[in-house]
Each structure stands twice: as structure tokens, then as C-alpha cells.
Scaffold this motif. Structure first.
Motif, PDB file in Angstrom:
ATOM      1  N   VAL A  53       0.843  -1.186   0.000  1.00 28.02           N
ATOM      2  CA  VAL A  53       0.000   0.000   0.000  1.00 28.02           C
ATOM      3  C   VAL A  53       0.883   1.242   0.000  1.00 28.02           C
ATOM      4  CG1 VAL A  53      -1.764   1.291   1.246  1.00 28.02           C
ATOM      5  CG2 VAL A  53      -1.836  -1.217   1.209  1.00 28.02           C
ATOM      6  N   ALA A  54       0.711   2.084  -0.989  1.00 27.24           N
ATOM      7  CA  ALA A  54       1.457   3.333  -1.090  1.00 27.24           C
ATOM      8  C   ALA A  54       0.503   4.508  -0.918  1.00 27.24           C
ATOM      9  CB  ALA A  54       2.162   3.441  -2.439  1.00 27.24           C
ATOM     10  N   LEU A  86       3.895   5.531  -8.902  1.00 27.33           N
ATOM     11  CA  LEU A  86       3.694   4.115  -9.234  1.00 27.33           C
ATOM     12  C   LEU A  86       4.812   3.584 -10.118  1.00 27.33           C
ATOM     13  CD1 LEU A  86       2.423   3.457 -12.343  1.00 27.33           C
ATOM     14  CD2 LEU A  86       0.496   4.683 -11.369  1.00 27.33           C
ATOM     15  N   GLN A  87       5.372   4.428 -10.972  1.00 24.88           N
ATOM     16  CA  GLN A  87       6.500   3.995 -11.795  1.00 24.88           C
ATOM     17  C   GLN A  87       7.713   3.655 -10.932  1.00 24.88           C
ATOM     18  OE1 GLN A  87       5.640   2.978 -14.847  1.00 24.88           O
ATOM     19  NE2 GLN A  87       7.009   4.329 -16.008  1.00 24.88           N
ATOM     20  N   MET A  88       7.933   4.423  -9.891  1.00 21.66           N
ATOM     21  CA  MET A  88       9.055   4.167  -9.002  1.00 21.66           C
ATOM     22  C   MET A  88       8.845   2.887  -8.195  1.00 21.66           C
ATOM     23  SD  MET A  88      10.384   6.481  -5.800  1.00 21.66           S
ATOM     24  CE  MET A  88       8.731   6.380  -5.093  1.00 21.66           C
ATOM     25  N   LEU A  89       7.624   2.680  -7.706  1.00 22.47           N
ATOM     26  CA  LEU A  89       7.372   1.576  -6.789  1.00 22.47           C
ATOM     27  C   LEU A  89       7.020   0.269  -7.488  1.00 22.47           C
ATOM     28  CD1 LEU A  89       5.330   3.500  -4.080  1.00 22.47           C
ATOM     29  CD2 LEU A  89       7.733   2.810  -3.974  1.00 22.47           C
ATOM     30  N   GLU A  93       4.765  -3.762 -13.410  1.00 21.85           N
ATOM     31  CA  GLU A  93       3.482  -4.436 -13.256  1.00 21.85           C
ATOM     32  C   GLU A  93       2.331  -3.437 -13.199  1.00 21.85           C
ATOM     33  OE1 GLU A  93       3.024  -7.673 -13.272  1.00 21.85           O
ATOM     34  OE2 GLU A  93       5.168  -8.115 -13.431  1.00 21.85           O
ATOM     35  N   PRO A  94       1.185  -3.771 -13.818  1.00 19.68           N
ATOM     36  CA  PRO A  94       0.005  -2.920 -13.667  1.00 19.68           C
ATOM     37  C   PRO A  94      -0.401  -2.823 -12.194  1.00 19.68           C
ATOM     38  CG  PRO A  94      -0.299  -4.476 -15.459  1.00 19.68           C
ATOM     39  CD  PRO A  94       0.945  -4.907 -14.737  1.00 19.68           C
ATOM     40  N   VAL A  95      -0.934  -1.690 -11.799  1.00 22.29           N
ATOM     41  CA  VAL A  95      -1.238  -1.451 -10.398  1.00 22.29           C
ATOM     42  C   VAL A  95      -2.727  -1.177 -10.218  1.00 22.29           C
ATOM     43  CG1 VAL A  95       1.061  -0.465 -10.111  1.00 22.29           C
ATOM     44  CG2 VAL A  95      -0.883   1.056 -10.456  1.00 22.29           C
TER      45      VAL A  95
END
Length: 278
Positions: A53-54, A86-89, A93-95
Motif C-alpha cells: 500500500v502506497a 507508481l512507476q518508481m514503486l 506491473e500494472p497497479v
């Protein structure tokens, strides 16, 4: 509580504060209003059992500082911030994404501009009032709020805003005193964020119109969520209207516009179900 990892991400014109907890596929939570990442304290631990969870403070809020404190705010730039997080974390993979209120507007823009990166979006009461047949009335309301803010200050502007929401058939969001103790403890930070929210976020975000044509082929990935207790309120109307435009039925979540704060356990349980693609 699940232990969280804190980081900072440099983006165009700002430095974002973000937090992660749990393990599994990435779930990005985009806050609305003035709460920042702390708005998700009541539900993040429940979701961290199966997701990484971010959460983060949007640019200009709380611990996410702007290079230029006077910079105008745009939905597209906030959506780009979310994309960079989301690109960093989760670069490969699709999020899954959840957005609340103004954060739900960001989530809609994120889905329409980066569909290849998004597996599922749950947008809770995005106030996309430009889609409504009576959009002109809401533009006039926002203009009155801004004029009052500039001439009389914050609290008179908030009174105009609340009265406008009531005239549109519902009650204004509940006062902080009606919320659980952990939310009341954040009142000082909430108040500190309020001038920025009223002066920069509200006029920009509530003039945003999502690209319905781009969202239509993506509608199976999108859940429009409404509060069970917010029938007739402006954000409810906007979310339900967008769902109708997309040929979908809105999901009804516990509580009202701030249901994730007032009903965290029930809210997170239904959110877990909504995040699973059908």
C-alpha cells in the motif's frame, strides 16, 4: 499497526512525501481534500495484508513541498505525480488505484492517460461537476467561494462553500468533531492545508472535465463509488452521473463523502472486493 517505510520523490516543481507498507501487488491510494497520506491511516493497515500500500501527500499538502508556493495547480500535473510514484514503486506491473474526492479526479485522469499501467481504479465520489446538466450553477458557486476567500478570508469562504453544497440537495461534509479521535488529532494539519485547498485545488479540480470518450473503453477497469449516506450531495451526483454515462452502476460504500474515515473497517472490506477485476 503495520510498519511503514517513508521516502521522498522529486517531481517537476515539488518534492513528494510518500509511505509504503505491506507486501504484494502495488495499491496506490490518492487522498482528497486536506488530509494527505494520513487520511488513509484507518484503512491502510487492513489492505496491507495483501497489497503493498502506497500513500502520499499531494504536492503542496502537508509534507510535500512546492518549489513555488504560489504555483497554479492542475489535475494533469497531480496525475503525473501519481504516475511517477507508481512507476518508481512498481515499474513493471500494472497497479490498482483508489482515489477519494479530489484524489478520485486524479485517479480518473491517471487511468485515461496511462491505461497500460492501471489494472483497476476505484474512484470514490469524484466531484466532476462539469459533467452535470447544471454545471453553470456550480461554476458560479466556485466563483463566489473564491471571491469571498479573497475579500473576507478562509472561514467565510468555507461557509459559502458549505451553503452551496446544501442548496444542491445535500449536507456539507461533517465537521471534524464528528469523526473518530484519530481523525480529530489531525485537525491542526487539516486546517493548515485548508487555505491551499480552497484557493488552489477547489477552483482547478472542480473545473476539470474527464475525457468520457477515453474512459468508455476502460470502464470495465473503473468502479465509481458513492457513499450510502450522501445521496443528493454534489460529489455523489457527479459520481453517479459519470457512472451512468459509462453504462455502469455505482458501488455504494459505507458512510458518506468521508466514509473511509468514519467507517474504516467496513470501507476497507468493500474496497478490497471492488479492487478485484470482474
Amino acid at each position: 499497526m503495520t510498519e511503514s517505510t517513508i521516502g521522498r520523490l522529486r517531481v517537476h516543481g515539488a518534492t513528494l512525501h510518500y509511505e509504503t507498507r505491506g507486501q504484494g501487488p502495488l495499491l496506490l491510494l490518492i487522498p482528497g481534500g486536506t488530509g494527505g497520506a494520513a487520511a488513509f491511516d484507518g484503512i491502510a493497515d487492513n489492505l496491507a495484508a495483501e497489497y503493498t500500500v502506497a500513500t502520499y501527500d499531494p504536492r503542496g499538502m502537508s509534507r510535500s513541498l512546492l518549489d513555488d508556493p504560489e504555483a497554479e495547480q492542475r489535475v494533469t500535473e497531480h496525475a503525473d505525480d501519481a504516475f511517477r510514484v507508481l512507476q518508481m514503486l512498481s515499474p513493471g506491473e500494472p497497479v490498482r488505484v483508489f482515489g477519494a474526492s479530489s484524489g478520485a479526479i486524479v485517479a480518473l485522469d491517471l487511468l485515461s492517460t496511462h491505461p497500460e499501467r492501471i489494472e483497476r481504479v476505484v474512484a470514490h465520489e469524484p466531484p466532476v461537476v462539469e459533467l452535470l446538466p447544471d454545471a453553470a450553477e456550480h461554476r458560479a458557486l466556485i466563483a463566489r467561494v473564491q471571491e469571498t476567500f479573497q475579500r473576507q478570508g478562509l472561514m467565510p469562504a468555507m461557509a459559502v462553500f458549505a451553503a452551496g453544497l446544501e442548496r444542491n440537495g445535500g449536507a456539507a461534509p461533517k465537521a471534524e468533531a464528528d469523526l473518530p479521535p484519530q481523525s480529530a488529532a489531525r485537525a491542526e494539519q487539516t486546517m493548515a492545508n485548508l487555505p491551499y485547498f480552497v484557493g488552489r485545488i477547489v477552483p482547478s479540480f472542480m473545473s476539470y472535465s474527464p475525457d468520457v470518450q477515453r474512459l468508455e473503453p476502460l470502464s470495465e477497469r473503473l468502479v465509481l463509488a458513492c457513499g450510502q449516506d450522501s445521496h443528493g450531495e454534489l460529489p455523489y451526483r457527479a459520481a453517479a452521473f459519470l457512472a451512468e454515462r459509462l453504462g455502469a452502476e455505482p458501488w455504494h460504500f459505507p458512510g458518506g463523502h468521508v466514509g473511509l474515515t468514519t467507517h474504516p473497517a467496513e470501507f476497507s472490506e468493500l474496497l478490497r472486493k471492488a479492487l478485484v477485476p470482474r
